[in-house]
Design an enzyme around this catalytic site. Sequence first.
Site, PDB file in Angstrom:
ATOM      1  N   ASP A 195      37.733  35.602  39.668  1.00  0.00           N
ATOM      2  CA  ASP A 195      36.738  36.489  39.046  1.00  0.00           C
ATOM      3  C   ASP A 195      37.219  37.066  37.720  1.00  0.00           C
ATOM      4  O   ASP A 195      36.751  38.121  37.281  1.00  0.00           O
ATOM      5  CB  ASP A 195      36.345  37.624  39.998  1.00  0.00           C
ATOM      6  N   ARG A 196      38.134  36.387  37.092  1.00  0.00           N
ATOM      7  CA  ARG A 196      38.670  36.779  35.782  1.00  0.00           C
ATOM      8  C   ARG A 196      39.372  38.141  35.804  1.00  0.00           C
ATOM      9  O   ARG A 196      39.558  38.770  34.767  1.00  0.00           O
ATOM     10  CB  ARG A 196      37.564  36.779  34.718  1.00  0.00           C
ATOM     11  N   LEU A 197      39.778  38.591  36.988  1.00  0.00           N
ATOM     12  CA  LEU A 197      40.575  39.817  37.077  1.00  0.00           C
ATOM     13  C   LEU A 197      42.052  39.428  37.085  1.00  0.00           C
ATOM     14  O   LEU A 197      42.776  39.606  38.068  1.00  0.00           O
ATOM     15  CB  LEU A 197      40.206  40.615  38.330  1.00  0.00           C
TER      16      LEU A 197
END
Length: 217
Positions: A195-197
């Site tokens: 989730d691009r975290l």
Amino acid sequence: MSEANVALPSMRVSYEAGALEESSLAATWHEQLQLWFDEAVQADLIEPNAMVLATANPDGIPSSRTVLCKGFDQRGVVFFTNYTSAKSHDLKATQVAAATFPWLGLQRQVNVRGTVEKVSSAETAEYWAERPRGSQLGAWASPQSQVVAGRDALQSSLSGIQRRFADAEKVPVPPHWGGWRIRPDYVEFWQGRADRLHDRLRFRRSNDLWTVERLAP
């Protein structure tokens, strides 16, 4: 719009290969870099010591290119090049550089930024002795970053150098060639996450003291 352009917005990979937590971080940036570098080698990544070197000229115009890291320790990250090259002109003028190890196969990257210095002549000589003879001759033959008439001109220059050192058991280090060391004040370890975290842990130096900080992705 071409078919390739249509596909680009949908090209996406979910990064789930690993995580990077403060509790697992090595005590120093160079120890952490060694850990990740060893894992990149063990993973059989292509050219694990390749790094993208970014410089800028005195007018602030940036340039980047891939070079090979040839050593690192607590003092910094080292690479070798022609001292008359475009990158060296930038480094002499600004005294700063940044480099990125793009270990895409492990969904990782390491970003290094800091001041630069030439390595000692002894360090250059030690590395030069390990280079293949062909690479040594090429360093003498190539006027790096200068405009040349064509491939034939380079081959002609190499042929002349081969004749010059034909009887030499060892090829000497060119006076215009040597190493640069990036002395970092900033080293960021980036691990892709879902989730691009992404995990971003940065070693930052201030007055010779290092602080570890987590950055938002």
